[in-house]
Scaffold this motif. Structure first.
Motif, PDB file in Angstrom:
ATOM      1  N   SER A 275      -4.771  -8.046   0.326  1.00 57.10           N
ATOM      2  CA  SER A 275      -4.824  -6.326  -0.021  1.00 57.10           C
ATOM      3  C   SER A 275      -3.410  -5.965   0.458  1.00 57.10           C
ATOM      4  O   SER A 275      -2.866  -6.271   1.591  1.00 57.10           O
ATOM      5  CB  SER A 275      -6.083  -5.681   0.491  1.00 57.10           C
ATOM      6  N   MET A 276      -3.210  -4.954  -0.366  1.00 58.63           N
ATOM      7  CA  MET A 276      -1.977  -3.878   0.167  1.00 58.63           C
ATOM      8  C   MET A 276      -2.392  -2.685  -0.108  1.00 58.63           C
ATOM      9  O   MET A 276      -2.587  -2.205  -1.190  1.00 58.63           O
ATOM     10  CB  MET A 276      -0.780  -4.301  -0.549  1.00 58.63           C
ATOM     11  N   ASP A 277      -2.399  -1.924   1.050  1.00 60.58           N
ATOM     12  CA  ASP A 277      -2.865  -0.333   0.960  1.00 60.58           C
ATOM     13  C   ASP A 277      -1.610   0.567   1.101  1.00 60.58           C
ATOM     14  O   ASP A 277      -0.968   0.296   2.106  1.00 60.58           O
ATOM     15  CB  ASP A 277      -4.311  -0.179   1.616  1.00 60.58           C
ATOM     16  N   SER A 278      -1.750   1.719   0.869  1.00 65.34           N
ATOM     17  CA  SER A 278      -0.506   2.776   1.205  1.00 65.34           C
ATOM     18  C   SER A 278      -1.419   3.676   1.658  1.00 65.34           C
ATOM     19  O   SER A 278      -2.100   4.673   1.180  1.00 65.34           O
ATOM     20  CB  SER A 278      -0.107   3.081  -0.034  1.00 65.34           C
TER      21      SER A 278
ATOM     22  N   VAL B 246      -4.450 -10.008   5.376  1.00 66.55           N
ATOM     23  CA  VAL B 246      -3.901 -11.240   5.311  1.00 66.55           C
ATOM     24  C   VAL B 246      -5.322 -11.995   5.648  1.00 66.55           C
ATOM     25  O   VAL B 246      -5.949 -11.606   6.331  1.00 66.55           O
ATOM     26  CB  VAL B 246      -3.029 -11.900   6.229  1.00 66.55           C
ATOM     27  N   GLU B 247      -5.416 -13.249   5.273  1.00 62.89           N
ATOM     28  CA  GLU B 247      -6.420 -13.878   5.439  1.00 62.89           C
ATOM     29  C   GLU B 247      -6.785 -14.357   7.123  1.00 62.89           C
ATOM     30  O   GLU B 247      -5.469 -14.574   7.804  1.00 62.89           O
ATOM     31  CB  GLU B 247      -6.494 -15.370   4.919  1.00 62.89           C
TER      32      GLU B 247
ATOM     33  N   VAL C  40     -11.043  -9.570   1.008  1.00 60.10           N
ATOM     34  CA  VAL C  40     -11.614  -8.691  -0.032  1.00 60.10           C
ATOM     35  C   VAL C  40     -13.084  -9.145  -0.323  1.00 60.10           C
ATOM     36  O   VAL C  40     -12.776 -10.587  -0.762  1.00 60.10           O
ATOM     37  CB  VAL C  40     -10.667  -8.459  -1.015  1.00 60.10           C
ATOM     38  N   THR C  41     -13.792  -8.378  -0.637  1.00 60.04           N
ATOM     39  CA  THR C  41     -15.365  -8.977  -1.079  1.00 60.04           C
ATOM     40  C   THR C  41     -15.636  -8.165  -2.550  1.00 60.04           C
ATOM     41  O   THR C  41     -15.327  -6.829  -2.442  1.00 60.04           O
ATOM     42  CB  THR C  41     -16.160  -8.495  -0.033  1.00 60.04           C
TER      43      THR C  41
END
Length: 554
Positions: A163-166, A186-187, A224-225
């Motif tokens: 995931s990539m969040d700001s 990251v995993e 991520v689920t």
């Protein structure tokens, strides 16, 4: 709605044959007058089971469906967290400090930029932090394209990102202190410190060359689920219902807990009700149908436990009240008014099968998809035939008002939704998502939202303001990237905004504007730091392709 005797550890209802409807609709009259050896008119074996359940759950029934991590504080003695912290702290000293306070206790693999403040000394405690949204950053308008290119750059560097969040961070209850943080999940155990450093430098150089500054890049371990003709549902009127928290699971109020009839273990939360058109004679016979039930396995179990705990608690309370009544004695003419009032007060205090829970049929199911053109969103919707969200339960009316309307100018015209039912109305546009007009308690630009889901019930969150990206693998092992709306928990003491099982819940702003539908979240294990939504402005357009005359069912 007539339900059969509830199948709890065999037929515990005995000859009285009390059913769920009786408990929900008449907790005093009919049941109290039933012949039985117990004070509640309930079979003694079942009552014993209720008392045992109550003792096993020493919390209020209304909170039974609250997510188990809703009150989470990161435990200093939690061995798995300590083990991971020690592993990461060898290379990055602030691994256990930077994101301390997030629901999952997220650990930092690496962060560039200036070091964030850390308390020092042998007795020093870690600073509790909260994630906050960022609105109006110069990068915001370009971020959808820049973010995708940054994702590709991570792929080139062989980073197993999720995931990539700001967003930004703040000390609990304070204005945010950090600049924009590109927060990359990251995993677990997949990213070495050296590679994190290289990848951060590459993304930093790319964004700097694009003309932007005042940002940092941080990596955390995160996954991520993605969460999934019968009786009439009960009416729901919290104003007159004496036990609204127990009735709600059996009502069509938004936040309805649903599951496929064939696979009731795959549970989720209903979104919105739509009418296909105004044509009264239009038929749906040409659509394949699949039965949907209210309450899958865990939803039904939670609802049942709530009632059993209440019965057990009431039984113990009645014994206490009867002791007081015994001391007060029988009514006497001319007795002091306070004795009469006390007696009256205590007298007033005394007062399952899935195919029978089918609530309707789905007449169109859109296949679950990610990175769906043209916007790259996650899609997971089904057409289903009152759109109101119950904002009570976990929150008192006072707490709800103070949280969603925190400024004095907001309070001037604020009124709690009648009976705690917030009407869904209108669609929140991308511009309103990115540039909200509301301010939070710290005076910062913010879009506060609410939802009611199967697992966590009613929760309040903050929209990040800039789109997020998620990475998933399909059944063939092919990587797919989607763009999402991201919602953060409201504060560090309120728990996550959502959890597995809340998928499908609709998210509204304080005026009832529809933001989107929960489709998943990111965090460690089952502890969700960030909730992801499919925007409703996009869902509405997709629905219109199949049902052009559809509109929200009032």
């Amino acid at each position: 709605m007539i339900l059969p005797p509830l199948p709890v550890q065999g037929d515990l209802w005995g000859s009285t044959n009390i059913n769920a409807t009786s408990l929900l609709s008449d907790p005093v009259g009919e049941i109290a007058n039933m012949p039985s050896g117990s004070h509640l008119g309930i079979d003694e074996v079942f009552l014993d089971s209720c008392i045992s359940t109550s003792i096993g759950y020493p919390i209020s029934p209304a909170s039974l469906t609250t997510y188990k991590f809703a009150g989470l504080s990161v435990d200093e003695d939690n061995e798995p967290v300590q083990s991971n912290a020690e592993r990461l702290s060898v290379f990055y000293a602030n691994a256990a400090y930077d994101f301390y306070g997030t629901p999952s206790g997220a650990l930092c693999v690496y962060k560039n930029g200036d070091a964030w403040p850390v308390r020092t000394g042998p007795e020093s405690q870690r600073i509790i932090r909260e994630a906050r949204g960022v609105h109006g950053h110069p990068m915001q308008t370009s971020w959808p394209e820049l973010g995708r290119r940054a994702c590709n750059l991570l792929d080139e560097k062989k980073v197993t990102w999720t995931s990539m969040d700001s967003l930004a961070f703040a000390e609990a209850g304070m204005p945010r202190f950090s600049p924009l943080l590109i927060w990359i999940g990251v995993e677990p155990k997949s990213l070495a410190y050296a590679l994190a450093n290289i990848a951060a430098e590459a993304v930093n150089y790319f964004l700097t060359q694009a003309g932007f500054s005042d940002f940092e890049i941080g990596f955390r371990e995160s996954v991520v689920t993605r969460a999934a003709a019968g009786p009439k549902m009960l009416p729901f009127d919290p104003f007159i219902d004496s036990i609204p928290e127990f009735r709600k699971p059996f009502t069509p109020t938004l936040g309805l807990y649903i599951a496929p009839f064939k696979t009731p273990q795959y549970e989720g939360t209903g979104v919105l009700y739509l009418r296909e058109s105004n044509e009264s004679n239009r038929t749906m016979s040409h659509y394949p149908r699949e039965h949907v039930i209210a309450l899958g396995y865990s939803g039904y179990t939670n609802a049942l436990k709530s009632m059993m705990v209440a019965i057990g608690d009431q039984h113990r309370s009645i014994k206490d009240w009867e002791a007081v009544l015994c001391r007060l004695g029988e009514p006497k003419e001319g007795e002091p008014a306070n004795i009469t009032n006390k007696r009256n007060e205590h007298l007033d205090l005394r007062w399952t099968v899935p195919d029978q829970r089918i609530i309707g049929e789905v007449f169109h199911v859109e296949p679950i998809g990610v990175n769906v053109a043209p916007h790259g969103d996650t899609v997971d919707w089904a057409a289903f035939k009152g759109n109101k969200v119950y904002v009570g339960g976990n929150l008192s009316s006072l707490d709800y008002g103070k949280t969603m309307f925190p400024r004095p100018e907001d309070q001037a015209d604020y009124e709690y939704p009648q009976d705690g039912l917030l009407q869904a109305s209108g669609v929140i546009t991308p511009d309103q998502i990115h540039n909200p007009t509301q301010l939070d308690a710290q005076g910062e630009q913010s879009l506060l939202v609410v939802k009611n889901g199967l697992t966590t019930g009613t929760t309040i969150g903050r929209v990040t303001g800039m789109d997020s990206f998620t990475c998933t693998f399909n059944e063939y092992g092919i990587k797919e990237t989607s763009m999402e709306i991201a919602v953060l928990p409201y504060g560090n003491v309120n728990g996550p905004f959502s959890a597995p099982g809340d998928s499908g819940a609709i998210v509204l702003d304080r005026n009832g504007g529809i933001l989107g539908m929960v489709n998943g979240g990111a965090g460690t294990d089952d502890r969700t730091d960030i909730t992801y939504l499919t925007p409703y402005w996009y869902l509405e357009a997709e629905i219109k392709k199949y049902f052009p005359d559809s509109f929200l069912y009032a």
